[in-house]
Design an enzyme around this catalytic site. Sequence first.
Site, PDB file in Angstrom:
ATOM      1  N   TYR A  85       0.861  -1.192   0.000  1.00  0.00           N
ATOM      2  CA  TYR A  85       0.000   0.000   0.000  1.00  0.00           C
ATOM      3  C   TYR A  85       0.894   1.237   0.000  1.00  0.00           C
ATOM      4  O   TYR A  85       1.763   1.392   0.856  1.00  0.00           O
ATOM      5  CB  TYR A  85      -0.882  -0.049   1.246  1.00  0.00           C
ATOM      6  CG  TYR A  85      -2.044   0.919   1.311  1.00  0.00           C
ATOM      7  CD1 TYR A  85      -2.176   2.022   0.456  1.00  0.00           C
ATOM      8  CD2 TYR A  85      -3.048   0.732   2.257  1.00  0.00           C
ATOM      9  CE1 TYR A  85      -3.244   2.880   0.548  1.00  0.00           C
ATOM     10  CE2 TYR A  85      -4.128   1.597   2.360  1.00  0.00           C
ATOM     11  CZ  TYR A  85      -4.226   2.666   1.502  1.00  0.00           C
ATOM     12  OH  TYR A  85      -5.291   3.527   1.588  1.00  0.00           O
ATOM     13  N   CYS A  86       0.686   2.129  -0.977  1.00  0.00           N
ATOM     14  CA  CYS A  86       1.381   3.424  -1.034  1.00  0.00           C
ATOM     15  C   CYS A  86       2.902   3.224  -1.050  1.00  0.00           C
ATOM     16  O   CYS A  86       3.411   2.511  -1.901  1.00  0.00           O
ATOM     17  CB  CYS A  86       0.929   4.303   0.128  1.00  0.00           C
ATOM     18  SG  CYS A  86       1.469   6.026   0.034  1.00  0.00           S
ATOM     19  N   VAL A  87       3.618   3.835  -0.106  1.00  0.00           N
ATOM     20  CA  VAL A  87       5.072   3.755  -0.103  1.00  0.00           C
ATOM     21  C   VAL A  87       5.543   2.316   0.061  1.00  0.00           C
ATOM     22  O   VAL A  87       6.599   1.931  -0.471  1.00  0.00           O
ATOM     23  CB  VAL A  87       5.653   4.653   1.004  1.00  0.00           C
ATOM     24  CG1 VAL A  87       5.117   4.276   2.368  1.00  0.00           C
ATOM     25  CG2 VAL A  87       7.170   4.604   1.037  1.00  0.00           C
ATOM     26  N   GLY A  98       4.045  -0.141  -1.278  1.00  0.00           N
ATOM     27  CA  GLY A  98       3.898  -0.686  -2.621  1.00  0.00           C
ATOM     28  C   GLY A  98       5.094  -0.329  -3.491  1.00  0.00           C
ATOM     29  O   GLY A  98       5.574  -1.156  -4.278  1.00  0.00           O
TER      30      GLY A  98
END
Length: 594
Positions: free
Chosen positions: A324-326, A328
């Site tokens: 998720y996000c960073v 990812g």
Amino acid sequence: MRFCFAAAKISNAGRQQTGETRVADRSSSAGTGDGATRSPAALAVEQWTALMTQAQTAMVEASKALPGVAQGQAARQVADFWRDQLGLWERFVAPAGEAARAPEKDKRFADASWQTPAFDWIRQSYALLSDHLMRGVDALDGVDEVQRAQLRFAARGFVEAMSPSNFPFTNPQVMQEALATNGQNLVKGMQNLVADLGRGQLTHTDQTAFEIGRNLATTPGQVVKRTRLYELIHYAPTTEQVLETPLVIFPPWINRFYILDLSPEKSFIRWAVEQGVSVFMVSWKSADASMADVTWDDYVAAQIDAVDTIRDLLGVADVHAIGYCVAGTTLAATLAYLSARGEAEKVRSATFFTAQVDFANAGELKHFVTDEQLALIRSLSPEGFLDGRYMAATFNLLRGRDLIWNYVTNNYLLGKDYAAFDLLHWNGDVTNLPAGWHHSYLTDLYRDNLLVEPGRLSVNGTPLDLTRVETPTYIQAGREDHIAPAESVWELTRQFRGPTRFVLAGSGHIAGVVNPPAANKYQHWTLDDDAAPPDTLADFVARARETKGSWWPDWIAWLRSRGTEMVEAAGARQPGRGALPAIEPAPGSYVRQR
């Protein structure tokens, strides 16, 4: 001619033409004579007129500093502004007639008290000034698009800060509340302000309404491993059989993991468990001085360590992974690292929630990677870690109207009670970041965009090349995402060699992800598996099929298509019953550390 002088002349003319009844009703005069009592509306108009005069002076002085053509352009813009402003005054003091008022779309001014003539003029003059300032930025000559975007961001922040709704004497709701409560709203607001100054952070929600482990992060499970960087949580199965291939989730370490485990009805983790998936969650430690030496390499190594730990615990060859996000972004680097070392088979599939690898169009966060901003961030990290409250303030600035000024009005001016909202509680539950890693992340990725250049970045001496990744990937983006814009997330499809499925979800960075099927909210867009691959996000949108509701069912169907083998939910599939004994119940200790 100075605006306050012109305003006084027009106001007097309006009194002579329309009579004292209209003037008293409108309270438009800056004063009614020495010693006369002025209404609150008249005081508000006077204060706002003075502010507009100061804005005029600032605009004129700023234009003098510009060279040549730019100075003439700025002068014309100032003249256009005051022509429109005087036209607004004329409509105010001598209206042609009452026209039907369209519903107010700006919630700052939706209250009926803003429709009274004096405050309606204040609202309209603010809208006029805001419009001219923003158009002035767009019309500037001699600046590149990067500079223009930075100026537009700064100008937007300025106009949001100067809204008349943010000040007690130009906000009719605040004045009415002060009269109704004998000023107790301002007393309570001051108490709220003092409390927030003590916390060093703006409060968005009732701090007593939620507690981790009581009504947040309640999915049953056990912490089965703890390292200096993370705790590994194994969630208890609720089905008799589970997919043979387990799932490990890597949340962003700039936030607490329980964004995916809010209340039970919103929990992605609980829902995935109910779908018959063996779910593991990495809970990152909030940084302290002992983590000053931590780099991105350590987070990649931690992801690989978690993958290997789960493989060994359950005796399986591979795992599904979500980033998720960073996290990812880091998962993409992990896949590239494993591919380079011939170990790509450890991850059967990878799912990316609002994650970026190409930061060329990474949105407004790029405004915070100038040399000056980076120097400021370094100065805020003397002990080797960045206090999470600074990051929270940065993200709040991206949506200043909703996450800053809305609460200045409600909390400090109106003195309202805080609402109980789990998402906002999570938003204010900040984590600290290792300073060295954070600096390299901003420079190597946001500023220099090195991850998409094969071989420019390395992890533990191994060069990274995303184009070598053949792992099947599911890529989710949010249509209104202001942190990881959909156009930027789309670039993941252009980097990996393996099969990809792209899904565009309604809403943004959080609500676009945390959208359980039972809520029946928003929508998502997909292409059929046999459709020709689109070249651009615009091409995808043009050909995609819209489906109402959550994209979670689409994801679980995709995950099962990567392998349908089921096993009994027994032995090591039960948290703490395998080779790794239970350390403590979920959600663990790291999520509670501040």
